[in-house]
Every structure is written in structure tokens, then in C-alpha cells.
Design a protein around this motif. Structure first.
Motif, PDB file in Angstrom:
ATOM      1  N   THR A 114       0.837  -1.199   0.000  1.00  0.00           N
ATOM      2  CA  THR A 114       0.000   0.000   0.000  1.00  0.00           C
ATOM      3  C   THR A 114       0.872   1.249   0.000  1.00  0.00           C
ATOM      4  O   THR A 114       0.483   2.295  -0.514  1.00  0.00           O
ATOM      5  N   ALA A 115       2.063   1.119   0.578  1.00  0.00           N
ATOM      6  CA  ALA A 115       3.106   2.155   0.525  1.00  0.00           C
ATOM      7  C   ALA A 115       2.692   3.476   1.157  1.00  0.00           C
ATOM      8  O   ALA A 115       3.109   4.546   0.704  1.00  0.00           O
ATOM      9  N   LEU A 116       1.907   3.399   2.220  1.00  0.00           N
ATOM     10  CA  LEU A 116       1.671   4.612   2.997  1.00  0.00           C
ATOM     11  C   LEU A 116       2.946   4.936   3.775  1.00  0.00           C
ATOM     12  O   LEU A 116       3.603   4.029   4.288  1.00  0.00           O
ATOM     13  N   PRO A 117       3.330   6.190   3.886  1.00  0.00           N
ATOM     14  CA  PRO A 117       4.577   6.529   4.590  1.00  0.00           C
ATOM     15  C   PRO A 117       4.642   5.948   5.999  1.00  0.00           C
ATOM     16  O   PRO A 117       5.718   5.592   6.478  1.00  0.00           O
ATOM     17  N   ALA A 118       3.477   5.857   6.672  1.00  0.00           N
ATOM     18  CA  ALA A 118       3.451   5.374   8.053  1.00  0.00           C
ATOM     19  C   ALA A 118       3.273   3.866   8.153  1.00  0.00           C
ATOM     20  O   ALA A 118       2.976   3.356   9.232  1.00  0.00           O
ATOM     21  N   GLY A 119       3.465   3.136   7.073  1.00  0.00           N
ATOM     22  CA  GLY A 119       3.319   1.690   7.110  1.00  0.00           C
ATOM     23  C   GLY A 119       4.317   1.056   8.069  1.00  0.00           C
ATOM     24  O   GLY A 119       5.531   1.095   7.817  1.00  0.00           O
ATOM     25  N   PRO A 120       3.874   0.442   9.170  1.00  0.00           N
ATOM     26  CA  PRO A 120       4.806  -0.078  10.172  1.00  0.00           C
ATOM     27  C   PRO A 120       5.620  -1.277   9.695  1.00  0.00           C
ATOM     28  O   PRO A 120       6.742  -1.482  10.161  1.00  0.00           O
ATOM     29  N   LEU A 124       9.616  -1.706   9.837  1.00  0.00           N
ATOM     30  CA  LEU A 124      10.254  -2.876  10.440  1.00  0.00           C
ATOM     31  C   LEU A 124      11.266  -3.517   9.506  1.00  0.00           C
ATOM     32  O   LEU A 124      12.447  -3.705   9.859  1.00  0.00           O
ATOM     33  N   PHE A 125      10.819  -3.862   8.322  1.00  0.00           N
ATOM     34  CA  PHE A 125      11.680  -4.659   7.448  1.00  0.00           C
ATOM     35  C   PHE A 125      12.724  -3.824   6.710  1.00  0.00           C
ATOM     36  O   PHE A 125      13.769  -4.349   6.325  1.00  0.00           O
ATOM     37  N   SER A 126      12.486  -2.537   6.578  1.00  0.00           N
ATOM     38  CA  SER A 126      13.548  -1.664   6.061  1.00  0.00           C
ATOM     39  C   SER A 126      14.668  -1.575   7.081  1.00  0.00           C
ATOM     40  O   SER A 126      15.855  -1.686   6.749  1.00  0.00           O
ATOM     41  N   ALA A 127      14.291  -1.387   8.349  1.00  0.00           N
ATOM     42  CA  ALA A 127      15.291  -1.236   9.404  1.00  0.00           C
ATOM     43  C   ALA A 127      16.147  -2.485   9.559  1.00  0.00           C
ATOM     44  O   ALA A 127      17.322  -2.397   9.927  1.00  0.00           O
ATOM     45  N   LEU A 128      15.575  -3.637   9.252  1.00  0.00           N
ATOM     46  CA  LEU A 128      16.312  -4.900   9.354  1.00  0.00           C
ATOM     47  C   LEU A 128      17.031  -5.264   8.051  1.00  0.00           C
ATOM     48  O   LEU A 128      17.560  -6.370   7.917  1.00  0.00           O
ATOM     49  N   ASP A 129      17.065  -4.326   7.118  1.00  0.00           N
ATOM     50  CA  ASP A 129      17.690  -4.563   5.806  1.00  0.00           C
ATOM     51  C   ASP A 129      17.166  -5.848   5.173  1.00  0.00           C
ATOM     52  O   ASP A 129      17.924  -6.637   4.575  1.00  0.00           O
ATOM     53  N   ALA A 130      15.869  -6.069   5.319  1.00  0.00           N
ATOM     54  CA  ALA A 130      15.243  -7.278   4.773  1.00  0.00           C
ATOM     55  C   ALA A 130      15.091  -7.180   3.262  1.00  0.00           C
ATOM     56  O   ALA A 130      15.075  -6.086   2.686  1.00  0.00           O
ATOM     57  N   GLU A 131      14.964  -8.338   2.656  1.00  0.00           N
ATOM     58  CA  GLU A 131      14.867  -8.437   1.202  1.00  0.00           C
ATOM     59  C   GLU A 131      13.506  -8.990   0.819  1.00  0.00           C
ATOM     60  O   GLU A 131      13.026  -9.974   1.401  1.00  0.00           O
ATOM     61  N   ALA A 132      12.858  -8.364  -0.140  1.00  0.00           N
ATOM     62  CA  ALA A 132      11.555  -8.806  -0.610  1.00  0.00           C
ATOM     63  C   ALA A 132      11.722  -9.726  -1.814  1.00  0.00           C
ATOM     64  O   ALA A 132      12.506  -9.439  -2.718  1.00  0.00           O
ATOM     65  N   LEU A 133      10.976 -10.835  -1.812  1.00  0.00           N
ATOM     66  CA  LEU A 133      10.910 -11.718  -2.970  1.00  0.00           C
ATOM     67  C   LEU A 133       9.661 -11.353  -3.760  1.00  0.00           C
ATOM     68  O   LEU A 133       8.544 -11.463  -3.264  1.00  0.00           O
ATOM     69  N   ILE A 134       9.877 -10.921  -4.995  1.00  0.00           N
ATOM     70  CA  ILE A 134       8.776 -10.517  -5.866  1.00  0.00           C
ATOM     71  C   ILE A 134       8.546 -11.578  -6.926  1.00  0.00           C
ATOM     72  O   ILE A 134       9.491 -11.984  -7.624  1.00  0.00           O
ATOM     73  N   ILE A 144      14.641  -7.697  -3.923  1.00  0.00           N
ATOM     74  CA  ILE A 144      14.930  -6.270  -3.799  1.00  0.00           C
ATOM     75  C   ILE A 144      14.819  -5.870  -2.331  1.00  0.00           C
ATOM     76  O   ILE A 144      13.958  -6.393  -1.612  1.00  0.00           O
ATOM     77  N   PRO A 145      15.679  -4.974  -1.849  1.00  0.00           N
ATOM     78  CA  PRO A 145      15.538  -4.507  -0.470  1.00  0.00           C
ATOM     79  C   PRO A 145      14.163  -3.878  -0.249  1.00  0.00           C
ATOM     80  O   PRO A 145      13.659  -3.150  -1.113  1.00  0.00           O
ATOM     81  N   VAL A 146      13.558  -4.158   0.892  1.00  0.00           N
ATOM     82  CA  VAL A 146      12.254  -3.569   1.199  1.00  0.00           C
ATOM     83  C   VAL A 146      12.349  -2.051   1.168  1.00  0.00           C
ATOM     84  O   VAL A 146      11.414  -1.368   0.740  1.00  0.00           O
ATOM     85  N   SER A 147      13.469  -1.513   1.594  1.00  0.00           N
ATOM     86  CA  SER A 147      13.649  -0.059   1.608  1.00  0.00           C
ATOM     87  C   SER A 147      13.599   0.549   0.212  1.00  0.00           C
ATOM     88  O   SER A 147      13.363   1.749   0.061  1.00  0.00           O
ATOM     89  N   GLU A 148      13.822  -0.261  -0.812  1.00  0.00           N
ATOM     90  CA  GLU A 148      13.763   0.222  -2.190  1.00  0.00           C
ATOM     91  C   GLU A 148      12.442  -0.121  -2.860  1.00  0.00           C
ATOM     92  O   GLU A 148      12.128   0.408  -3.927  1.00  0.00           O
ATOM     93  N   LEU A 149      11.668  -1.005  -2.242  1.00  0.00           N
ATOM     94  CA  LEU A 149      10.381  -1.394  -2.818  1.00  0.00           C
ATOM     95  C   LEU A 149       9.385  -0.240  -2.756  1.00  0.00           C
ATOM     96  O   LEU A 149       8.649   0.021  -3.701  1.00  0.00           O
ATOM     97  N   VAL A 150       9.374   0.454  -1.615  1.00  0.00           N
ATOM     98  CA  VAL A 150       8.512   1.627  -1.468  1.00  0.00           C
ATOM     99  C   VAL A 150       9.268   2.835  -1.996  1.00  0.00           C
ATOM    100  O   VAL A 150      10.337   3.178  -1.492  1.00  0.00           O
ATOM    101  N   THR A 151       8.701   3.482  -3.010  1.00  0.00           N
ATOM    102  CA  THR A 151       9.401   4.586  -3.676  1.00  0.00           C
ATOM    103  C   THR A 151       8.835   5.960  -3.348  1.00  0.00           C
ATOM    104  O   THR A 151       9.461   6.979  -3.636  1.00  0.00           O
ATOM    105  N   GLY A 152       7.655   6.003  -2.767  1.00  0.00           N
ATOM    106  CA  GLY A 152       7.034   7.281  -2.447  1.00  0.00           C
ATOM    107  C   GLY A 152       5.704   7.069  -1.749  1.00  0.00           C
ATOM    108  O   GLY A 152       5.350   5.942  -1.390  1.00  0.00           O
ATOM    109  N   ARG A 216       9.268   8.013   1.756  1.00  0.00           N
ATOM    110  CA  ARG A 216       9.825   6.673   1.547  1.00  0.00           C
ATOM    111  C   ARG A 216      10.842   6.434   2.667  1.00  0.00           C
ATOM    112  O   ARG A 216      11.312   7.390   3.279  1.00  0.00           O
ATOM    113  N   PRO A 217      11.173   5.182   2.934  1.00  0.00           N
ATOM    114  CA  PRO A 217      12.165   4.936   3.987  1.00  0.00           C
ATOM    115  C   PRO A 217      13.511   5.568   3.630  1.00  0.00           C
ATOM    116  O   PRO A 217      13.978   5.433   2.498  1.00  0.00           O
ATOM    117  N   GLU A 218      14.088   6.250   4.577  1.00  0.00           N
ATOM    118  CA  GLU A 218      15.414   6.858   4.395  1.00  0.00           C
ATOM    119  C   GLU A 218      16.385   6.166   5.343  1.00  0.00           C
ATOM    120  O   GLU A 218      16.107   6.026   6.534  1.00  0.00           O
TER     121      GLU A 218
END
Length: 272
Positions: A114-120, A124-134, A144-152, A216-218
Motif C-alpha cells: 500500500t506504501a503509505l509513509p506510516a506503514g509499520p 520494520l523490514f527496512s530497518a532490518l535490511d530485509a529483502e523482498a521476494l517478488i 529487492i531490499p524492502v527499503s527500495e520497494l517503497v518509492t514514495g 519513503r524509507p530513508e
């Protein structure tokens, strides 16, 4: 909310069923956002819950979280593997001030995509440098890193027909010391800023993840714990602060800097 234009529901039991996705045909996981407002363009729902994915898989590599795992399941993840980062799972869930009804249906994948800025779950998974399987629409896989999945704000790097299958968290990240801070304008309001620090257990590098206050996650990375001045300078370099009903951009920048310093001090003391 009734989606009164929907005339078909497809139960996805194999990857081939995802070919149904496309214009007017969208994935359904928990539906907490999908059913929150009308969308007259939607005519077909592809139910991902029919896959029956196991919420968590624990291996030597770390933890894999299914995209259909619920917020409640994440909040109740057992603390029986000695992960220093374990408290972060529940802490981030509390950043979503939904009722128990929402917690029981809202999913990891839905919250991230959904990529809302406040998505918890994004926090969580950006902070843990988690990787998304698409699962790509063409049948290929992409990590792809979760931190890069959400773009805006409500935008992602997903193409039409792509599906988030799971999130992989490395054992190294799970072994990290973490510190969490969250602030909102009201006690039960949407997050105005979520700031998370993580200290790597191997090389003692430090990463600070700022979300909710930014579109987006910074992430700010340092070879070790920075000085207060270094950290503040790095935060001032972030350019994606935004203003909405849950906080002004200048307030978000200011409180993020304060919370980041609290985190720096906490992790400095924890590392001694």
C-alpha cells in the motif's frame, strides 16, 4: 465498504492463477485497505490467502515471513531463538493503531505494498535490511531490499501483475541490537515519525532508518556509531520530509533528529 463493481473472485492456488492480475484485477490479502474505500475500476479480486503460505519459516539463513502473515502473527512471533532484534517486531506493530479486527486481517505484504509513509511493516523490514521476494508477472523472481520497494507516498517499484511473495531477514540482522522510537501528534494518531537504529553484530556498523516522517524509507549508514554532530548533519541531508494532517515537514525533521539522538545514546550504552 462494499466494492460493488467486483463481479469475480479468483482463489489463487498456483502461481499460474496470478495471470488473472492486470487492469481492474487486483490481489486480495487481508483487505483492510482494499475495502476501506470504493474503487469503481476494480472488477476482479485474486485471493492470495488461498495459497496457504506458512507465516514464518526459520532457517540457518534467518527468517522468511510470508506476505500473507498478519500483523497479529508478527506481533506474536515467539522469542525463542535468541535474536537481539526480536523486540522490534512487536514495537513496530504497535505503530499501527488499528483495532484487533484490523490487526487480525491486515498483512505484511498489504501494509508494505500500500506504501503509505506510516506503514509499520515498511519501517520494520527496512530497518532490518530485509529483502523482498517478488513474483514478477512474467514468471521470473526478483529480490529487492524492502527499503527500495517503497518509492514514495503510495507508490512502489512493482509493475502491474507483480506480487510480493515473502520477506527474508538475515540471521545477521536478527542478531543486531536495535532501538526504536515513534511519535505522533495524538496518543492514538497515525505515526508522524518512526526512527529505528540498528547496530551490526559483526562489524559494528550503524544504520538509522527514518520512516513515516518521509515519503519513503530513508537510511543513513555509518561505519560505526556516529557522533551527535555527524548524525544530525546526516538527518539534515534528508530531502523527502512531507506535510499532511499528521504533521508538518519541519516538525517531522526536528523530532526525527531528537529521536535519532536518543537512539544513538541508547545503542552507545548498549555496546559498552
Amino acid at each position: 465498504m462494499d466494492l460493488n463493481t467486483v463481479n469475480r473472485v479468483v482463489s489463487a492456488r498456483s502461481r499460474s492463477d496470478l495471470r488473472e492480475l492486470g487492469e481492474g484485477s487486483v490481489p486480495l490479502a487481508g483487505g483492510s485497505v482494499l475495502f476501506a474505500e470504493p474503487d469503481p475500476l476494480i472488477h476482479t479480486l485474486v485471493d492470495l490467502q488461498a495459497f496457504g503460505w506458512t507465516p514464518f519459516e526459520i532457517t540457518d539463513k534467518g527468517l522468511e515471513v510470508a506476505a500473507t502473515a498478519t500483523i497479529t502473527e508478527v506481533s506474536q512471533l515467539p522469542d525463542d531463538h535468541g535474536w537481539r532484534a526480536h523486540p522490534l517486531f512487536y514495537q513496530c506493530c504497535t505503530a499501527l493503531f488499528g483495532s484487533f479486527k484490523v490487526w487480525n486481517v491486515a498483512t505484511v505484504g498489504g501494509n508494505i505494498c500500500t506504501a503509505l509513509p506510516a506503514g509499520p511493516m515498511t519501517s520494520l523490514f527496512s530497518a532490518l535490511d530485509a529483502e523482498a521476494l517478488i513474483w514478477k508477472a512474467d514468471g521470473s523472481d526478483l529480490r529487492i531490499p524492502v527499503s527500495e520497494l517503497v518509492t514514495g507516498d503510495t507508490t512502489t517499484s512493482l509493475d502491474s501483475g507483480d506480487v510480493l511473495r515473502s520477506i527474508q531477514v538475515s540471521a545477521r540482522s536478527l542478531g543486531s541490537a536495535t532501538a526504536y522510537r515513534k511519535i505522533a501528534l495524538s496518543a492514538i494518531g497515525r505515526s508522524g515519525a518512526v526512527v529505528i537504529g540498528r547496530l551490526d553484530p559483526v562489524d559494528e556498523s550503524f544504520v538509522l532508518t527514518v520512516s513515516a516522517a518521509t515519503v519513503r524509507p530513508e537510511q543513513l549508514r555509518f561505519a560505526g556509531l556516529p557522533t551527535a554532530s555527524e548524525l544530525r548533519t546526516a538527518i539534515e541531508g534528508i530531502d523527502s520530509w512531507f506535510t499532511d494532517a499528521h504533521g508538518a515537514a519541519d516538525w517531522r525533521r526536528a523530532v526525527s533528529a531528537l529521536l535519532a539522538e536518543e537512539i544513538r545514546v541508547e545503542l552507545t550504552e548498549a555496546s559498552r
